[in-house]
Scaffold this motif. Structure first.
Motif, PDB file in Angstrom:
ATOM      1  N   LEU A  19       0.863  -1.181   0.000  1.00 11.20           N
ATOM      2  CA  LEU A  19       0.000   0.000   0.000  1.00 11.20           C
ATOM      3  C   LEU A  19       0.899   1.230   0.000  1.00 11.20           C
ATOM      4  CD1 LEU A  19      -2.514  -1.233   2.704  1.00 11.20           C
ATOM      5  CD2 LEU A  19      -2.912  -1.119   0.240  1.00 11.20           C
ATOM      6  N   LEU A  20       0.841   2.019  -1.056  1.00 13.50           N
ATOM      7  CA  LEU A  20       1.722   3.167  -1.235  1.00 13.50           C
ATOM      8  C   LEU A  20       0.954   4.477  -1.207  1.00 13.50           C
ATOM      9  CD1 LEU A  20       4.427   4.558  -2.124  1.00 13.50           C
ATOM     10  CD2 LEU A  20       3.770   3.984  -4.488  1.00 13.50           C
ATOM     11  N   ARG A  21       1.372   5.372  -0.328  1.00 12.92           N
ATOM     12  CA  ARG A  21       0.844   6.738  -0.362  1.00 12.92           C
ATOM     13  C   ARG A  21       1.600   7.474  -1.459  1.00 12.92           C
ATOM     14  NH1 ARG A  21       1.079  11.686   4.065  1.00 12.92           N
ATOM     15  NH2 ARG A  21      -0.203  13.090   2.811  1.00 12.92           N
ATOM     16  N   HIS A  22       0.882   8.234  -2.272  1.00 11.77           N
ATOM     17  CA  HIS A  22       1.514   8.987  -3.362  1.00 11.77           C
ATOM     18  C   HIS A  22       2.633   9.870  -2.832  1.00 11.77           C
ATOM     19  CE1 HIS A  22      -0.327  12.756  -2.080  1.00 11.77           C
ATOM     20  NE2 HIS A  22      -1.437  12.059  -1.869  1.00 11.77           N
ATOM     21  N   ALA A  23       3.505  10.294  -3.732  1.00  8.91           N
ATOM     22  CA  ALA A  23       4.605  11.188  -3.387  1.00  8.91           C
ATOM     23  C   ALA A  23       4.082  12.606  -3.143  1.00  8.91           C
ATOM     24  CB  ALA A  23       5.647  11.174  -4.507  1.00  8.91           C
ATOM     25  N   LEU A  41       8.284  19.108  -7.135  1.00 10.36           N
ATOM     26  CA  LEU A  41       9.607  18.660  -7.589  1.00 10.36           C
ATOM     27  C   LEU A  41      10.163  17.603  -6.637  1.00 10.36           C
ATOM     28  CD1 LEU A  41      11.941  18.846  -9.548  1.00 10.36           C
ATOM     29  CD2 LEU A  41      12.816  20.785  -8.229  1.00 10.36           C
ATOM     30  N   ASN A  42      10.054  17.839  -5.332  1.00 10.06           N
ATOM     31  CA  ASN A  42      10.507  16.853  -4.354  1.00 10.06           C
ATOM     32  C   ASN A  42       9.726  15.550  -4.500  1.00 10.06           C
ATOM     33  OD1 ASN A  42      11.969  15.848  -2.090  1.00 10.06           O
ATOM     34  ND2 ASN A  42      10.190  16.283  -0.821  1.00 10.06           N
ATOM     35  N   GLY A  43       8.447  15.640  -4.797  1.00 11.72           N
ATOM     36  CA  GLY A  43       7.625  14.460  -5.006  1.00 11.72           C
ATOM     37  C   GLY A  43       8.075  13.644  -6.204  1.00 11.72           C
ATOM     38  N   ARG A  44       8.526  14.323  -7.231  1.00 12.94           N
ATOM     39  CA  ARG A  44       9.048  13.607  -8.408  1.00 12.94           C
ATOM     40  C   ARG A  44      10.292  12.802  -8.030  1.00 12.94           C
ATOM     41  NH1 ARG A  44       6.812  14.972 -13.159  1.00 12.94           N
ATOM     42  NH2 ARG A  44       5.318  16.666 -13.124  1.00 12.94           N
ATOM     43  N   GLN A  46      10.955  11.728  -4.974  1.00 11.84           N
ATOM     44  CA  GLN A  46      10.471  10.644  -4.106  1.00 11.84           C
ATOM     45  C   GLN A  46       9.924   9.479  -4.930  1.00 11.84           C
ATOM     46  OE1 GLN A  46       7.429  12.658  -1.818  1.00 11.84           O
ATOM     47  NE2 GLN A  46       8.689  12.635   0.036  1.00 11.84           N
ATOM     48  N   ALA A  47       9.110   9.793  -5.918  1.00  9.69           N
ATOM     49  CA  ALA A  47       8.468   8.747  -6.727  1.00  9.69           C
ATOM     50  C   ALA A  47       9.501   7.895  -7.449  1.00  9.69           C
ATOM     51  CB  ALA A  47       7.490   9.374  -7.712  1.00  9.69           C
ATOM     52  N   SER A  48      10.530   8.524  -7.981  1.00  9.89           N
ATOM     53  CA  SER A  48      11.598   7.756  -8.626  1.00  9.89           C
ATOM     54  C   SER A  48      12.264   6.839  -7.609  1.00  9.89           C
ATOM     55  CB  SER A  48      12.630   8.702  -9.248  1.00  9.89           C
ATOM     56  OG  SER A  48      12.030   9.449 -10.284  1.00  9.89           O
ATOM     57  N   GLY A  49      12.478   7.358  -6.404  1.00  8.39           N
ATOM     58  CA  GLY A  49      13.081   6.557  -5.345  1.00  8.39           C
ATOM     59  C   GLY A  49      12.212   5.389  -4.917  1.00  8.39           C
ATOM     60  N   VAL A  50      10.897   5.551  -5.012  1.00 11.51           N
ATOM     61  CA  VAL A  50       9.980   4.459  -4.662  1.00 11.51           C
ATOM     62  C   VAL A  50      10.234   3.261  -5.574  1.00 11.51           C
ATOM     63  CG1 VAL A  50       7.567   3.707  -4.763  1.00 11.51           C
ATOM     64  CG2 VAL A  50       8.154   5.836  -3.608  1.00 11.51           C
ATOM     65  N   GLY A  51      10.369   3.505  -6.856  1.00 12.42           N
ATOM     66  CA  GLY A  51      10.634   2.407  -7.785  1.00 12.42           C
ATOM     67  C   GLY A  51      11.908   1.658  -7.433  1.00 12.42           C
ATOM     68  N   ARG A  71      -1.765  13.125  -8.984  1.00 11.48           N
ATOM     69  CA  ARG A  71      -0.551  12.876  -8.196  1.00 11.48           C
ATOM     70  C   ARG A  71      -0.266  11.386  -8.004  1.00 11.48           C
ATOM     71  NH1 ARG A  71      -4.437  15.313  -5.157  1.00 11.48           N
ATOM     72  NH2 ARG A  71      -5.126  14.353  -3.219  1.00 11.48           N
ATOM     73  N   THR A  72      -1.296  10.558  -7.943  1.00 12.81           N
ATOM     74  CA  THR A  72      -1.059   9.122  -7.809  1.00 12.81           C
ATOM     75  C   THR A  72      -0.607   8.528  -9.140  1.00 12.81           C
ATOM     76  OG1 THR A  72      -3.445   8.807  -8.043  1.00 12.81           O
ATOM     77  CG2 THR A  72      -2.545   8.658  -5.823  1.00 12.81           C
ATOM     78  N   ARG A  73      -1.204   8.985 -10.212  1.00 18.69           N
ATOM     79  CA  ARG A  73      -0.778   8.509 -11.541  1.00 18.69           C
ATOM     80  C   ARG A  73       0.669   8.901 -11.807  1.00 18.69           C
ATOM     81  NH1 ARG A  73      -3.715  11.155 -15.515  1.00 18.69           N
ATOM     82  NH2 ARG A  73      -4.681  12.526 -13.997  1.00 18.69           N
ATOM     83  N   GLN A  74       1.022  10.139 -11.465  1.00 20.90           N
ATOM     84  CA  GLN A  74       2.405  10.584 -11.663  1.00 20.90           C
ATOM     85  C   GLN A  74       3.361   9.798 -10.772  1.00 20.90           C
ATOM     86  OE1 GLN A  74       1.991  14.828 -10.922  1.00 20.90           O
ATOM     87  NE2 GLN A  74       2.116  15.243 -13.125  1.00 20.90           N
ATOM     88  N   THR A  75       2.956   9.509  -9.541  1.00 24.24           N
ATOM     89  CA  THR A  75       3.805   8.719  -8.640  1.00 24.24           C
ATOM     90  C   THR A  75       4.114   7.369  -9.270  1.00 24.24           C
ATOM     91  OG1 THR A  75       2.943   9.802  -6.644  1.00 24.24           O
ATOM     92  CG2 THR A  75       3.926   7.606  -6.363  1.00 24.24           C
TER      93      THR A  75
END
Length: 184
Positions: A19-23, A41-44, A46-51, A71-75
């Protein structure tokens, strides 16, 4: 379908729900509806780091359920690009994950093909953490359980595991919460 494996190449027993909360998203404003808020920008980052974190932990999903909010689709789009060369993972967008309850999330989980062993749900707080706390059984990791009970920061994922439990039987206290993680 190939049997999912841990990072050490050992087969994964049973099923795992991530279960992942969006970035991190841009702050709410009166000009953009909440549903359409993009990642900051920080969320972008974070999302790369999630992968990368999912790959390192041996948690590459076989199916991803994603809230249809921007934001969830982008994450997921950014995380997917850092899964270490894994084949394209099937994705389902769900409008009802945007304002989902625990029951809504579990209804989607219960409808997943039994052949799927690792499922990722990308959604929103407080529902992602609340679902993890609801599903967590008494054998769960104490620190992880304490974290989901108070909520999780952006780009945080909770991992639940059930050795024999089919998706259709997931519910209250039906799986072990094994960890809460986030990219470094």
């Amino acid at each position: 379908m190939k049997q999912p494996k841990h990072a050490d190449d050992a087969p994964v027993p049973g099923r795992r729900l991530v279960l992942l909360r969006h970035a991190k998203a841009e702050p709410a404003s009166g000009t953009i509806p909440d549903f359409d808020r993009p990642l900051a920008l920080n969320g972008r980052r974070q999302a790369s780091g999630v992968g990368m974190a999912l790959t390192a932990a041996g948690l590459v999903p076989e199916l991803v359920l994603v809230s249809s909010a921007l934001r969830t689709r982008q994450t997921w789009d950014l995380a997917r690009g850092h899964l270490g060369g894994h084949p394209k993972v099937p994705v389902e967008l769900h409008d009802d994950l945007y304002a989902a309850s625990i029951g809504d999330v579990l209804d989607l989980v219960r409808g997943v093909d039994p052949a799927i062993k690792t499922l990722l749900v990308v959604g929103h707080e407080p529902t992602m953490a609340a679902t993890a706390a609801y599903v967590a059984d008494k054998s769960s990791d104490d620190a992880a359980l304490a974290q989901v009970r108070v909520g999780v920061p952006t780009a945080t994922f909770s991992v639940l595991s059930a050795t024999k439990q089919p998706w259709q039987e997931w519910g209250k206290r039906s799986a072990r919460l094994v960890r809460v993680g986030r990219p470094s």
